[in-house]
Scaffold this motif. Structure first.
Motif, mmCIF file in Angstrom:
data_model
loop_
_atom_site.group_PDB
_atom_site.id
_atom_site.type_symbol
_atom_site.label_atom_id
_atom_site.label_comp_id
_atom_site.label_asym_id
_atom_site.label_seq_id
_atom_site.Cartn_x
_atom_site.Cartn_y
_atom_site.Cartn_z
ATOM 1 N N SER A 292 -18.364 49.519 -63.472
ATOM 2 C CA SER A 292 -17.248 49.674 -64.392
ATOM 3 C C SER A 292 -16.921 51.142 -64.633
ATOM 4 N N VAL B 226 -10.917 46.183 -67.230
ATOM 5 C CA VAL B 226 -12.124 45.354 -67.212
ATOM 6 C C VAL B 226 -12.549 45.151 -65.769
ATOM 7 N N SER C 153 -15.300 43.229 -63.211
ATOM 8 C CA SER C 153 -16.292 42.161 -63.056
ATOM 9 C C SER C 153 -16.559 41.957 -61.573
ATOM 10 N N LEU D 148 -8.223 38.983 -73.671
ATOM 11 C CA LEU D 148 -8.809 40.244 -73.212
ATOM 12 C C LEU D 148 -8.491 41.379 -74.164
ATOM 13 N N THR E 248 -10.656 40.893 -77.444
ATOM 14 C CA THR E 248 -12.118 40.767 -77.366
ATOM 15 C C THR E 248 -12.773 41.750 -76.410
ATOM 16 N N ARG F 206 -12.991 41.292 -73.178
ATOM 17 C CA ARG F 206 -13.513 40.580 -72.018
ATOM 18 C C ARG F 206 -12.561 39.459 -71.661
ATOM 19 N N SER F 207 -12.602 39.036 -70.418
ATOM 20 C CA SER F 207 -11.722 37.966 -69.988
ATOM 21 C C SER F 207 -12.203 36.634 -70.536
ATOM 22 N N SER G 44 -14.987 35.117 -68.280
ATOM 23 C CA SER G 44 -16.326 35.668 -68.434
ATOM 24 C C SER G 44 -16.950 35.207 -69.741
ATOM 25 N N ALA G 45 -16.134 35.069 -70.795
ATOM 26 C CA ALA G 45 -16.645 34.566 -72.061
ATOM 27 C C ALA G 45 -17.098 33.128 -71.928
#
Length: 324
Positions: free
Chosen positions: A245, A262, A264, A308, A311, A313-314, A317-318
């Motif tokens: 990242s 983001v 991943s 996103l 939070t 994060r996508s 991914s959550a």
């Protein structure tokens, strides 16, 4: 319903389970009468706990909730008479027929006689179950069982219907058919509250929604309004190899109009102020940092982008990382 046109009022609900898990942390929202309201979030976000409190199956540690003008803690019996509830797991008795399940459900609410028979017949017809009404439920397909579950939730003509993950496990055709029924309920004046972890379901059905993450409401509004609040476009880049990242963010640091980055594995997602002009600059910056690009996609804002933004994060991914 309450005098101000609200079917549901929720104020600062908190709930901590005996194992120390804080399921709800100050949840607040309102649901206008006759709308479809979505509670959207990954597994473990607090959706089911919220529904359990609103349907009087659990008590909050603090805060207040009113459903159909009644306090869920002080007047649970009156709340139950005003609502229907369809849980994630089927409530049908597989050893009875579809008709027998509906008749029993009606009797539990004090219905009977000709009125109940006509009500059951009407619901069987409405959900396309007339031809299988006298078959044992254990012979039903998953979609047929789910239709019967919803019909049972409507047998006493509730003012508010709660649907907890109503389309989980359904095939696409059965899911779309249930979507049509949910829309018809709202047009008939029933307030529908549904929990879902399907982004497209919330986008399609909800007049308004609250996005939950780790027990808190991180955003709420109409799907269109939440998406329009995000300026610019989304750029999704697939690299040929996974990247760190910090490496990606350092490579894009000097590219103007790029934010909410983001990373991943091989996927890089970011918001760009102007997709047409920013995308080439993003690709050039990545290639200059020896980060080879396999593909790139530009798209308009989505609910995943809303999640996103709020939070970090996508949604995917959550969903993969949280525990129900």
């Amino acid at each position: 319903m309450s005098a101000d046109g609200l079917a549901i009022e929720v104020r600062n609900l908190t709930k901590t389970y005996p194992d120390g898990v804080r399921a709800l942390d100050g949840v607040t929202f309102e649901v206008p009468t006759g709308t479809v309201f979505g509670l959207l979030g990954p597994n473990g976000a607090g959706k089911s706990t919220t529904i359990k409190i609103l349907t009087t199956l659990a008590r909050p540690d603090s805060g207040r909730a009113r459903v159909a003008g009644r306090d869920v803690v002080a007047e649970p019996a009156r709340v139950r008479r005003a609502i229907g509830y369809v849980a994630q797991q089927s409530g049908c008795d597989p050893a009875d027929t579809g008709r027998e399940n509906l008749m029993l459900q009606g009797r539990l609410y004090g219905l009977g006689g000709r009125a109940l028979r006509e009500r059951a017949d009407g619901l069987l017809e409405r959900f396309g179950l007339t031809d299988v009404a006298d078959r044992l439920v254990k012979t039903y397909s998953g979609g047929m069982r789910r239709k019967l579950d919803v019909a049972m939730g409507l047998v006493h003509e509730p003012r508010v219907l709660f649907l907890d993950e109503p389309t989980t496990g359904l095939d696409p055709e059965a899911r779309v058919a249930l979507w049509r029924e949910i829309g018809a309920m709202a047009r008939a004046g029933i307030t529908v509250v549904l929990t879902t972890h399907y982004l497209e379901e919330a986008d399609e059905l909800a007049d308004a929604l609250a996005i939950l993450d780790r027990g808190t409401v991180v955003a709420q509004g109409s799907p269109e309004g939440l998406k329009k609040a995000l300026q610019g476009d989304s750029v999704q880049v697939q690299l040929t190899e996974p990247a760190e990242s910090r490496t990606v963010k350092h490579a894009l640091a000097d590219v103007g109009g790029v934010h909410d980055i983001v990373v991943s594995g091989r996927e890089v997602r970011a918001r760009v102020d102007a997709g047409a002009s920013s995308a080439p600059a993003v690709l050039s910056a990545l290639e200059s940092a020896d980060l080879r690009v396999a593909s790139v996609t530009l798209s308009a804002p989505t609910l995943d982008e809303v999640y996103l933004r709020h939070t970090g994060r996508s949604f995917r991914s959550a969903q993969e990382g949280d525990i129900t």
